[in-house]
Design an enzyme around this catalytic site. Sequence first.
Site, mmCIF file in Angstrom:
data_model
loop_
_atom_site.group_PDB
_atom_site.id
_atom_site.type_symbol
_atom_site.label_atom_id
_atom_site.label_comp_id
_atom_site.label_asym_id
_atom_site.label_seq_id
_atom_site.Cartn_x
_atom_site.Cartn_y
_atom_site.Cartn_z
ATOM 1 N N ILE A 451 0.691 -1.252 -0.069
ATOM 2 C CA ILE A 451 0.028 -0.039 -0.182
ATOM 3 C C ILE A 451 0.715 1.348 -0.253
ATOM 4 O O ILE A 451 0.354 2.360 -0.380
ATOM 5 C CB ILE A 451 -0.703 0.094 1.261
ATOM 6 N N SER A 453 3.577 2.352 2.449
ATOM 7 C CA SER A 453 4.738 2.888 3.681
ATOM 8 C C SER A 453 5.100 1.412 4.105
ATOM 9 O O SER A 453 4.730 0.547 4.134
ATOM 10 C CB SER A 453 3.900 3.373 5.004
ATOM 11 N N GLU A 625 -15.695 8.371 5.059
ATOM 12 C CA GLU A 625 -15.644 9.149 6.254
ATOM 13 C C GLU A 625 -16.179 10.336 6.208
ATOM 14 O O GLU A 625 -17.110 10.610 7.312
ATOM 15 C CB GLU A 625 -14.047 9.230 6.673
ATOM 16 N N HIS A 714 -2.816 -4.468 10.986
ATOM 17 C CA HIS A 714 -2.887 -4.124 12.250
ATOM 18 C C HIS A 714 -2.952 -4.906 13.372
ATOM 19 O O HIS A 714 -2.945 -4.541 14.504
ATOM 20 C CB HIS A 714 -4.323 -3.089 12.352
#
Length: 783
Positions: A451, A453, A625, A714
């Site tokens: 993605i 990073s 969002e 995560h």
Amino acid sequence: MGVFLCLSESQPHWSEMVTTHNLGFPRMGLRRELKFALEAYWRAESDSATLLDCARTLRQRHWTLQNGLDWVPVGDFSLYDHMLDMSFTLGHLPERAQGFEGDELERYFRLARGQGRSACCGSAIAAAEMTKWFDTNYHYLVPEFDAQTRFELDDRRLRQQWGEALAQGVRAKPVLIGPVTYLWLGKMRGGGDRLHLLPALLEVYAELLKRLHAWGATWVQIDEPILVQDLDPDWQHAFNLAYHQLKNTSVQILLTSYFGGLGENRYLAANLPVAGLHLDAVRGHEDVAALLNILPSTKVLSLGVIDGRNIWKTDLEATLNWLEPIAQRLQERLWIAPSCSLLHVPLDLATEPALDPSLRSWLSFARQKLHELELLARALRLGRQSVASELLAHQQGLNQRAQSPLVHRPEVQAALRASGALPIERRSPYTERERKQQAALQLPLWPTTTIGSFPQTGPIRQARQRFKSGLIDAATYEQAMRDEIALCVREQETLGLDVLVHGEAERNDMVEYFGEQLEGFAFTANGWVQSYGSRCVKPPILYGDVQRRQPMTVHWSRYAQSLTRKPMKGMLTGPVTVLNWSFVRDDQPRQTSCRQIALALRAEVLDLEQAGIAVIQIDEPALREGLPLKRAEQAAYLDWAVACFGLTANGVRDETQIHTHMCYAEFNDIIEHIARLDADVITIETARSALDLLEAFERYAYPNAIGPGVYDIHSPNQPEVGRMVALLSSAAQRLPLERLWVNPDCGLKTRQWSEVKPALQRMVQAAQQLRQTHRPSRLQTAN
């Protein structure tokens, strides 16, 4: 508690007038103490007693900071997430979280992260799904229901915090997520209707309210933010059922909504059998007059008069102009508060002495917002003359902001007017672009990428800090970053990835990095806001007109591409995400600010293309969002958001491949608008959501390529090759396999290399297994 004032006999006593309270407070601490305590615990560098002592100290400190209020929230503090806390309070956990080694804290973090401390890695499970809390950048853990779901009250967390508050002398108001909102935000696994669980759930809530009353609680705040959304008759009936059953408890309920107006739910909310109703009077100001006319005369009306979502000072004079007649009418039935929990703003502006003094005079963080609330209360109780000097100083700051040349730039406004002539659509349809891009890139089936990073290691952070502190010069810092980029490229080539990234070593944050190089943005030193768990972000302050000074990423991407023959992605954050992840100026429409950002980023995209970067990723994880919570307002937002992405991305040649990335939000209901972005490749999160996001593709023929995230970055858990193969095989049943990519579900910044390398190695193995089944190359397939 409260503000005690000396009044003459002719004036009403303050306690007979307006009441002040708060809905919630930031958790992390002024210096992110909770973050560091959590991460030390997860690394097994400290024990549970140390972590819990830090949490207790922060609660006590935060209650002290709120001691000017008449009612202080208790139970809003969380070690990870308040929805996860509610699941534990309700005794409602998925079966996979049952049966474990370790204590209750280990079980809590195992469900949050997939595992507890490093010492307990052998008991890893699938972490709970994570998604956005309404239209904020806070992420909550989604409750999971099935036909066997049972509830059993566990009041230990609340009882502990209640006892601490009483010992400190806090005039405490317990805070709970409401039963209807809890069901609404959860997901039913295996089919069925969540509302069938409501009667059993209400029994647990009723018992909890009885216990709170027995402990001495007189008011309980029950948050039902879904009241600001469109509710069908079944969910409206659920509210009536729930609160008619809960009215039999002795405690007084303050029913709390926020993040918008009640709209068509006004009458429903006003007439539920509760003692008080809270309205977000910042975002739902149009409801105030209507509620005054329909709210029964026995009920308290709480008005959220201070913006809990943004950091600009409140116009106190203007607020008093409409609030004073209401206070005169309602008297002691009027409560005032921030619009929502202050979880969404930084804690204290006093930690920002380096900010430009003018800008600083325009701002208000959590502590300052409570002071604004106190000023309003004093003015309502004693008259404006009692706070005349404070109101004057406040107004001077507002006036100075309105006239400041820092805010308004004529050249930006001229460019914005001229931008209507720029194309916002690609020159050719996707099928033509796909052929040209495949001829140029020569990618295999199931192409692998990440993605963007890669791990932000200690040396990277130390080099950045030393550079900012003046301990090393720009040349030394630049070489350190080049070394990190070279390492990242070598590792990706060793792993066998197909499309590489430079790893973003030089970037502190995916929004802050760009904002630092754009005019119109400012940055704090300690303005941290919780995003999820221990993850904090420091949103930029978008205070003025935006323009690009010079290229921001080009030299880094050009250098990275020089190190490899494989395609190197240029990495940008999209205009909608920059907007939604900033504290945005409130003196012009949001879409105007977004279009200014898009113009600046468009120039960067064209410079990357000119530098020979053939793949450019423009991340938009915050597109969903910003979607308004009411359906009637959504189309307008999506139109300008899609147009701003198009303005950024779509000036390139057909041969340039545009990627975008989205994660941790519900995208199924806006899939048609995501398709309108016309990105050549979109990568999305599917690992935690169990392929729920791919269900949209069963009813909608998505026209372009897609990379379903095959593992959850995560969680510290290592992905299994078999599970990734199964996930991608399932995706291939919904989409043409020649349009499928293989990637993680998000960036790898927060992980360690020791985790990243084996995970990506397994991901590449999964792609290789799939290629054994589908041997023709993409080029042969295209031809």
